[in-house]
Scaffold this motif. Structure first.
Motif, mmCIF file in Angstrom:
data_model
loop_
_atom_site.group_PDB
_atom_site.id
_atom_site.type_symbol
_atom_site.label_atom_id
_atom_site.label_comp_id
_atom_site.label_asym_id
_atom_site.label_seq_id
_atom_site.Cartn_x
_atom_site.Cartn_y
_atom_site.Cartn_z
ATOM 1 N N ASN A 1 0.841 -1.210 0.000
ATOM 2 C CA ASN A 1 0.000 0.000 0.000
ATOM 3 C C ASN A 1 0.869 1.250 0.000
ATOM 4 O OD1 ASN A 1 -2.425 -1.387 0.006
ATOM 5 N ND2 ASN A 1 -2.632 -1.375 2.231
ATOM 6 N N ASP A 2 1.925 1.240 0.816
ATOM 7 C CA ASP A 2 2.823 2.393 0.891
ATOM 8 C C ASP A 2 3.535 2.651 -0.435
ATOM 9 O OD1 ASP A 2 2.130 2.741 3.534
ATOM 10 O OD2 ASP A 2 3.902 1.722 4.337
ATOM 11 N N LEU A 3 3.671 1.591 -1.240
ATOM 12 C CA LEU A 3 4.298 1.740 -2.555
ATOM 13 C C LEU A 3 3.300 2.186 -3.618
ATOM 14 C CD1 LEU A 3 6.643 -1.389 -2.691
ATOM 15 C CD2 LEU A 3 7.275 0.996 -2.270
ATOM 16 N N GLY A 4 2.064 2.484 -3.204
ATOM 17 C CA GLY A 4 1.063 2.952 -4.144
ATOM 18 C C GLY A 4 0.364 1.856 -4.915
ATOM 19 N N LEU A 5 0.440 0.625 -4.416
ATOM 20 C CA LEU A 5 -0.121 -0.522 -5.137
ATOM 21 C C LEU A 5 -1.395 -1.056 -4.497
ATOM 22 C CD1 LEU A 5 3.245 -2.431 -5.741
ATOM 23 C CD2 LEU A 5 2.119 -0.774 -7.253
ATOM 24 N N GLY A 6 -1.889 -0.372 -3.467
ATOM 25 C CA GLY A 6 -3.012 -0.876 -2.694
ATOM 26 C C GLY A 6 -4.289 -1.050 -3.507
ATOM 27 N N THR A 7 -4.608 -0.091 -4.355
ATOM 28 C CA THR A 7 -5.847 -0.174 -5.134
ATOM 29 C C THR A 7 -5.808 -1.346 -6.096
ATOM 30 O OG1 THR A 7 -6.190 2.220 -4.993
ATOM 31 C CG2 THR A 7 -7.346 1.046 -6.735
ATOM 32 N N ALA A 8 -4.694 -1.507 -6.797
ATOM 33 C CA ALA A 8 -4.553 -2.617 -7.742
ATOM 34 C C ALA A 8 -4.569 -3.958 -7.012
ATOM 35 C CB ALA A 8 -3.256 -2.474 -8.538
ATOM 36 N N LEU A 9 -3.927 -4.024 -5.854
ATOM 37 C CA LEU A 9 -3.881 -5.268 -5.099
ATOM 38 C C LEU A 9 -5.261 -5.650 -4.589
ATOM 39 C CD1 LEU A 9 -2.121 -7.508 -3.848
ATOM 40 C CD2 LEU A 9 -1.863 -6.040 -1.831
ATOM 41 N N GLU A 10 -6.019 -4.672 -4.120
ATOM 42 C CA GLU A 10 -7.347 -4.956 -3.583
ATOM 43 C C GLU A 10 -8.271 -5.550 -4.642
ATOM 44 O OE1 GLU A 10 -10.800 -2.784 -0.862
ATOM 45 O OE2 GLU A 10 -8.990 -1.699 -1.465
ATOM 46 N N LYS A 11 -8.088 -5.147 -5.895
ATOM 47 C CA LYS A 11 -8.911 -5.678 -6.974
ATOM 48 C C LYS A 11 -8.604 -7.145 -7.253
ATOM 49 C CE LYS A 11 -9.457 -1.256 -9.397
ATOM 50 N NZ LYS A 11 -9.135 -0.506 -10.647
ATOM 51 N N GLU A 12 -7.367 -7.564 -6.996
ATOM 52 C CA GLU A 12 -6.934 -8.912 -7.365
ATOM 53 C C GLU A 12 -6.878 -9.880 -6.190
ATOM 54 O OE1 GLU A 12 -6.447 -9.946 -10.338
ATOM 55 O OE2 GLU A 12 -6.410 -8.085 -11.483
ATOM 56 N N ALA A 13 -6.779 -9.371 -4.969
ATOM 57 C CA ALA A 13 -6.520 -10.219 -3.809
ATOM 58 C C ALA A 13 -7.781 -10.441 -2.982
ATOM 59 C CB ALA A 13 -5.428 -9.601 -2.940
ATOM 60 N N ALA A 14 -7.811 -11.586 -2.321
ATOM 61 C CA ALA A 14 -8.932 -11.937 -1.445
ATOM 62 C C ALA A 14 -8.491 -11.866 0.010
ATOM 63 C CB ALA A 14 -9.422 -13.346 -1.768
ATOM 64 N N ARG B 1 -3.183 -14.501 -6.638
ATOM 65 C CA ARG B 1 -2.463 -15.285 -7.631
ATOM 66 C C ARG B 1 -1.090 -14.652 -7.876
ATOM 67 N NH1 ARG B 1 -4.034 -18.989 -11.406
ATOM 68 N NH2 ARG B 1 -6.161 -19.816 -11.298
ATOM 69 N N SER B 2 -0.070 -15.476 -7.968
ATOM 70 C CA SER B 2 1.279 -14.949 -8.145
ATOM 71 C C SER B 2 1.419 -14.185 -9.459
ATOM 72 C CB SER B 2 2.304 -16.082 -8.076
ATOM 73 O OG SER B 2 2.009 -17.077 -9.037
ATOM 74 N N ASN B 3 0.775 -14.675 -10.533
ATOM 75 C CA ASN B 3 0.902 -13.959 -11.800
ATOM 76 C C ASN B 3 0.175 -12.623 -11.766
ATOM 77 O OD1 ASN B 3 -1.513 -15.423 -11.732
ATOM 78 N ND2 ASN B 3 -1.666 -15.504 -13.963
ATOM 79 N N ALA B 4 -0.888 -12.507 -10.961
ATOM 80 C CA ALA B 4 -1.591 -11.227 -10.836
ATOM 81 C C ALA B 4 -0.715 -10.202 -10.119
ATOM 82 C CB ALA B 4 -2.905 -11.419 -10.085
ATOM 83 N N LEU B 5 -0.044 -10.620 -9.037
ATOM 84 C CA LEU B 5 0.859 -9.707 -8.331
ATOM 85 C C LEU B 5 2.038 -9.333 -9.214
ATOM 86 C CD1 LEU B 5 1.648 -8.154 -5.829
ATOM 87 C CD2 LEU B 5 2.651 -10.246 -4.890
ATOM 88 N N HIS B 6 2.549 -10.297 -9.965
ATOM 89 C CA HIS B 6 3.650 -10.005 -10.894
ATOM 90 C C HIS B 6 3.233 -8.954 -11.910
ATOM 91 C CE1 HIS B 6 6.472 -10.800 -14.273
ATOM 92 N NE2 HIS B 6 7.331 -10.991 -13.286
ATOM 93 N N GLU B 7 2.013 -9.058 -12.422
ATOM 94 C CA GLU B 7 1.521 -8.094 -13.410
ATOM 95 C C GLU B 7 1.365 -6.703 -12.785
ATOM 96 O OE1 GLU B 7 0.704 -6.943 -17.177
ATOM 97 O OE2 GLU B 7 1.248 -8.987 -16.547
ATOM 98 N N PHE C 1 -1.615 -31.226 3.479
ATOM 99 C CA PHE C 1 -2.382 -30.696 2.349
ATOM 100 C C PHE C 1 -2.948 -29.349 2.760
ATOM 101 C CE2 PHE C 1 -6.112 -30.264 -0.434
ATOM 102 C CZ PHE C 1 -5.495 -30.463 -1.664
ATOM 103 N N GLN C 2 -2.620 -28.326 1.977
ATOM 104 C CA GLN C 2 -2.956 -26.945 2.326
ATOM 105 C C GLN C 2 -3.873 -26.343 1.274
ATOM 106 O OE1 GLN C 2 -0.351 -22.927 2.183
ATOM 107 N NE2 GLN C 2 0.455 -24.514 3.534
ATOM 108 N N THR C 3 -4.860 -25.581 1.745
ATOM 109 C CA THR C 3 -5.745 -24.856 0.831
ATOM 110 C C THR C 3 -5.788 -23.386 1.218
ATOM 111 O OG1 THR C 3 -7.677 -25.434 2.201
ATOM 112 C CG2 THR C 3 -7.194 -26.858 0.319
ATOM 113 N N LEU C 4 -5.728 -22.524 0.206
ATOM 114 C CA LEU C 4 -5.764 -21.076 0.409
ATOM 115 C C LEU C 4 -6.687 -20.473 -0.644
ATOM 116 C CD1 LEU C 4 -4.567 -18.521 1.817
ATOM 117 C CD2 LEU C 4 -2.811 -18.525 0.026
ATOM 118 N N PRO C 5 -7.902 -20.034 -0.263
ATOM 119 C CA PRO C 5 -8.822 -19.429 -1.238
ATOM 120 C C PRO C 5 -8.269 -18.121 -1.794
ATOM 121 C CG PRO C 5 -9.976 -20.098 0.768
ATOM 122 C CD PRO C 5 -8.511 -20.163 1.067
ATOM 123 N N LEU C 6 -8.333 -17.983 -3.114
ATOM 124 C CA LEU C 6 -7.805 -16.806 -3.798
ATOM 125 C C LEU C 6 -8.897 -15.852 -4.264
ATOM 126 C CD1 LEU C 6 -5.155 -18.614 -6.043
ATOM 127 C CD2 LEU C 6 -4.765 -17.461 -3.849
ATOM 128 N N GLY C 7 -10.156 -16.212 -4.015
ATOM 129 C CA GLY C 7 -11.266 -15.393 -4.472
ATOM 130 C C GLY C 7 -11.836 -15.877 -5.791
#
Length: 345
Positions: free
Chosen positions: A55-68, A99-105, A208-214
């Protein structure tokens, strides 16, 4: 005068470091072996401190759209009985899964594709692949002990973020197998509770691990003890019987899993003068810890200016956490000794 910095690896960690340095007024060079950004990937858990830093790097809005949001952490036995649970949101802040590719983008957009050079158009000999979305599964060739020594003539600092087989790390320092192998994949399912990160513990070093991504996507990680860092023959999913109906459905849907043996780097990934390693290049651990390291290094370089002083402070800060993570990993491997698919070989 700002230090001249070369970042080896334009994955999530390398791009985060590049963006953080740019925000402090330091223009670092970044090189990447892959000619184009990847389109695959699995999932990442981002604890509250990493989310706040992004968020401090100015990425909060984009991250909120992609992250759960991740609200709760549960540990259960293979049959589903709850062993322990904790609420994450109030304790650790705004924890999220992405998703890792979403954060990469997101990071690639922030840095700008024009700032990313492939090794074919760089004067560096660094053969880098960006950090992976698994615990150390990079497949770089690393045949020379100081393959990019010439870069020290042009840069005050070389930062290796290019994974377990980092080209920036001396080849004499070899990754050490931890006695476990893993498969990672993302499937669609409405059977996993939203916001709950769950690990089920089984016999023979299995989990066995599960992590919901939205949006119905679920990041899954299956781990089993092994005496060798190789994929077992046959259908690996049969190794994870007994984890319940939901796990069985998720495993059945795993079409293209990413296999990776788990490793650690002896000695914390020492790299020599004028170099520092971050993420899997330095020590096995989650991407969240590597992101934290990248942002802390950028802050130190901006604050101190002097590269040796910044590196000393950064390494002291990181050493405590690395020792804690290594101790935890050792305790886990002792508690679940390799007794999986190779037990009778």
């Amino acid at each position: 005068m700002n230090p001249r910095i070369l970042i080896v690896g334009a994955g999530i960690v390398g791009l985060a470091l590049k963006h953080a340095l740019t925000r402090t007024g330091i223009d670092a060079d970044i090189v990447e072996r892959s000619p184009a950004p990847r389109t695959g990937g699995t999932g990442l858990y981002l604890p509250g401190d990493v989310v706040r830093a992004l968020n401090d790097l100015g990425l909060g809005t984009a991250l909120e759209k992609e992250a759960a949001p991740v609200l709760r952490r549960e540990i259960r036995d293979a049959g589903g009985t709850l062993l322990t649970a904790s609420d994450l949101w109030g304790t650790d802040g705004d924890c999220r899964a992405v998703r890792s590719n979403a954060l990469h983008e997101i990071l690639l957009d922030a840095v700008g594709d024009g700032d990313r050079k492939s090794d074919s158009d760089s004067d560096s000999d660094s053969d880098s692949d960006s950090d992976s979305d698994s615990d150390n599964d990079n497949d770089n060739d690393n045949d020379n002990d100081n393959d990019n020594d010439n870069d020290n003539d042009h840069h005050d600092l070389i930062v290796g973020t290019d994974g377990i087989d980092s080209a920036a790390r001396p080849a004499s320092i070899k990754p050490r197998f931890l006695g476990q192998v893993s498969w990672r994949f993302v499937v669609r399912s409405d059977a996993v509770p939203a916001g709950t990160w769950t690990t089920r513990l089984g016999s023979r070093g299995r989990s066995f691990q599960t992590l919901p991504l939205g949006d119905g996507d679920v990041h899954c990680v299956a781990v089993i003890g092994s005496r060798a860092p190789e994929e077992p023959p046959g259908d690996w999913r049969f190794l994870f019987g007994g984890f319940g109906e939901v796990a069985g459905e998720l495993l059945d849907a795993a079409d293209d899993p990413h296999f990776a043996p788990l490793h650690e780097i002896p000695g914390g990934g020492a790299a020599g003068p004028g170099r520092v390693l971050i993420g899997d290049a330095a020590h096995a651990g989650p991407h969240s810890a590597a992101l934290e390291d990248a942002l802390a290094l950028a802050s130190r370089l901006a604050r101190d200016g002097d590269v040796p002083a910044a590196l000393r402070a950064f390494r002291e800060r990181r050493a405590t956490r690395v020792r804690r993570v290594s101790k935890h990993r050792y305790q886990m491997t002792q508690a679940t000794p390799p007794g999986g698919w190779m037990a009778n070989r």
